[in-house]
Design a protein around this motif. Structure first.
Motif, PDB file in Angstrom:
ATOM      1  N   GLU A  95       0.828  -1.202   0.000  1.00  0.00           N
ATOM      2  CA  GLU A  95       0.000   0.000   0.000  1.00  0.00           C
ATOM      3  C   GLU A  95       0.862   1.250   0.000  1.00  0.00           C
ATOM      4  O   GLU A  95       0.522   2.261  -0.604  1.00  0.00           O
ATOM      5  N   ALA A  96       2.014   1.184   0.686  1.00  0.00           N
ATOM      6  CA  ALA A  96       2.883   2.351   0.796  1.00  0.00           C
ATOM      7  C   ALA A  96       3.562   2.694  -0.518  1.00  0.00           C
ATOM      8  O   ALA A  96       3.920   3.849  -0.763  1.00  0.00           O
ATOM      9  N   VAL A  97       3.775   1.704  -1.369  1.00  0.00           N
ATOM     10  CA  VAL A  97       4.541   1.953  -2.591  1.00  0.00           C
ATOM     11  C   VAL A  97       3.706   1.833  -3.861  1.00  0.00           C
ATOM     12  O   VAL A  97       4.174   2.178  -4.938  1.00  0.00           O
ATOM     13  N   ALA A  98       2.475   1.365  -3.725  1.00  0.00           N
ATOM     14  CA  ALA A  98       1.708   1.020  -4.919  1.00  0.00           C
ATOM     15  C   ALA A  98       0.681   2.081  -5.291  1.00  0.00           C
ATOM     16  O   ALA A  98      -0.504   1.801  -5.401  1.00  0.00           O
ATOM     17  N   VAL A  99       1.120   3.321  -5.472  1.00  0.00           N
ATOM     18  CA  VAL A  99       0.223   4.344  -6.002  1.00  0.00           C
ATOM     19  C   VAL A  99      -0.191   3.936  -7.403  1.00  0.00           C
ATOM     20  O   VAL A  99       0.641   3.555  -8.224  1.00  0.00           O
ATOM     21  N   LEU A 143      -5.373   7.097  -6.097  1.00  0.00           N
ATOM     22  CA  LEU A 143      -5.486   7.685  -7.434  1.00  0.00           C
ATOM     23  C   LEU A 143      -4.201   8.425  -7.797  1.00  0.00           C
ATOM     24  O   LEU A 143      -3.672   9.191  -6.986  1.00  0.00           O
ATOM     25  N   PRO A 144      -3.676   8.225  -9.008  1.00  0.00           N
ATOM     26  CA  PRO A 144      -2.487   8.969  -9.438  1.00  0.00           C
ATOM     27  C   PRO A 144      -2.768  10.467  -9.482  1.00  0.00           C
ATOM     28  O   PRO A 144      -3.928  10.902  -9.599  1.00  0.00           O
ATOM     29  N   ASP A 145      -1.712  11.277  -9.389  1.00  0.00           N
ATOM     30  CA  ASP A 145      -1.892  12.734  -9.414  1.00  0.00           C
ATOM     31  C   ASP A 145      -2.569  13.206 -10.692  1.00  0.00           C
ATOM     32  O   ASP A 145      -3.321  14.184 -10.686  1.00  0.00           O
ATOM     33  N   GLY A 185      -9.944  13.421 -11.466  1.00  0.00           N
ATOM     34  CA  GLY A 185      -9.758  14.653 -10.716  1.00  0.00           C
ATOM     35  C   GLY A 185     -10.882  15.649 -10.966  1.00  0.00           C
ATOM     36  O   GLY A 185     -11.149  16.015 -12.117  1.00  0.00           O
ATOM     37  N   GLY A 186     -11.551  16.083  -9.904  1.00  0.00           N
ATOM     38  CA  GLY A 186     -12.642  17.046 -10.021  1.00  0.00           C
ATOM     39  C   GLY A 186     -14.001  16.439 -10.320  1.00  0.00           C
ATOM     40  O   GLY A 186     -15.017  17.133 -10.251  1.00  0.00           O
ATOM     41  N   LEU A 191     -13.526  13.940  -6.513  1.00  0.00           N
ATOM     42  CA  LEU A 191     -12.311  13.173  -6.311  1.00  0.00           C
ATOM     43  C   LEU A 191     -11.094  14.009  -6.671  1.00  0.00           C
ATOM     44  O   LEU A 191     -11.185  14.936  -7.491  1.00  0.00           O
ATOM     45  N   GLU A 192      -9.943  13.666  -6.080  1.00  0.00           N
ATOM     46  CA  GLU A 192      -8.701  14.388  -6.351  1.00  0.00           C
ATOM     47  C   GLU A 192      -7.571  13.397  -6.545  1.00  0.00           C
ATOM     48  O   GLU A 192      -7.595  12.289  -5.987  1.00  0.00           O
ATOM     49  N   GLY A 193      -6.562  13.790  -7.320  1.00  0.00           N
ATOM     50  CA  GLY A 193      -5.359  12.988  -7.430  1.00  0.00           C
ATOM     51  C   GLY A 193      -4.702  12.837  -6.075  1.00  0.00           C
ATOM     52  O   GLY A 193      -4.634  13.793  -5.300  1.00  0.00           O
ATOM     53  N   GLY A 194      -4.255  11.638  -5.750  1.00  0.00           N
ATOM     54  CA  GLY A 194      -3.664  11.365  -4.448  1.00  0.00           C
ATOM     55  C   GLY A 194      -4.648  10.851  -3.427  1.00  0.00           C
ATOM     56  O   GLY A 194      -4.239  10.418  -2.341  1.00  0.00           O
ATOM     57  N   ASP A 195      -5.944  10.866  -3.753  1.00  0.00           N
ATOM     58  CA  ASP A 195      -6.942  10.312  -2.839  1.00  0.00           C
ATOM     59  C   ASP A 195      -6.696   8.819  -2.647  1.00  0.00           C
ATOM     60  O   ASP A 195      -6.428   8.093  -3.613  1.00  0.00           O
ATOM     61  N   GLU A 196      -6.787   8.376  -1.402  1.00  0.00           N
ATOM     62  CA  GLU A 196      -6.773   6.941  -1.117  1.00  0.00           C
ATOM     63  C   GLU A 196      -8.219   6.484  -0.988  1.00  0.00           C
ATOM     64  O   GLU A 196      -8.954   6.956  -0.122  1.00  0.00           O
TER      65      GLU A 196
END
Length: 219
Positions: free
Chosen positions: A129-133, A154-156, A161-162, A194-199
């Motif tokens: 989970e820590a490395v698997a963006v 979610l990737p950046d 996004g939005g 939603l936003e990039g980087g959301d878990e």
């Protein structure tokens, strides 16, 4: 909530402290005299004896407990206690510690286990989970059925996004449980963007995991 914990080693005591701090009624069963330390958790009840002994469980009135946690360092003990708790005393919720991952197949509902906790598997999942963006990670498998708790970051540059949560057309047998954004825990309301980087934490069966990947990560 009334909770019985079998095993008062480091793991059992840590669980007991956390539950006591959250105002739960906790009883610890421990067979090794050197592990019986009532002063370490004075708010808990302590019972000396073997958690697999039916007479001891009857004396403890196990049928009155809401949860049993089999947290000993011996997988055989944890399995036997789980089975007794469920079949002889009808305890609603049984959680069991898996010490050896090779024994994990035993810890299912046929042995009275509702939730099996395997430390090696959980650590491996957390590393993933820590490395698997940008990938789907299985954090926990629920024993009452085939569903698992999944995490996807979610990737950046995500195309989502939005876009609001209501636009997510998740497959059947899948549900978005919550969104982790920084220090926030967000209930996924339909209009929440939603936003990039959301878990994203989801519950889903294995058959639809690829559909979830395709929906959230492709394009």
């Amino acid at each position: 909530m009334k909770v019985l914990i079998a095993g008062a080693g480091a793991v059992g005591r840590s669980i007991a402290r956390e539950l006591v701090d959250n105002s739960h009624d906790v009883t610890l069963i421990e067979r090794k005299p050197e592990h019986i330390e009532p002063d370490s958790i004075p708010a808990a009840a302590w019972v000396a004896g073997d958690a697999c002994e039916l007479s001891l469980l009857e004396a403890t009135r196990l049928e009155t407990f809401d949860v049993v946690i089999a947290a000993t360092g011996d997988d055989k003990v944890n399995v036997v206690l789980s089975l007794l708790a469920k079949t002889e005393f009808a305890v609603p919720r049984v959680v069991a510690r898996v010490n050896d991952p090779r024994n994990e197949w035993l810890f299912d509902e046929s042995w009275g286990v509702d939730v099996a906790v395997s430390t090696p598997r959980m650590l491996a999942s957390l590393v993933e989970e820590a490395v698997a963006v940008g990938d789907l990670v299985r954090l926990l498998k629920f024993r009452s059925g085939d569903a698992s708790l999944l995490e996807l970051t979610l990737p950046d540059n995500t195309r989502w996004g939005g876009r609001p949560v209501r636009k997510l057309d998740l497959p059947r047998d899948a549900a978005l449980v919550t969104i982790l954004r920084g220090n926030r825990v967000i209930v996924p309301a339909p209009d929440e963007p939603l936003e990039g980087g959301d878990e994203l934490l989801l519950v889903a069966v294995p058959e639809v995991e690829q559909e979830i990947r395709d929906l959230l990560l492709e394009g």
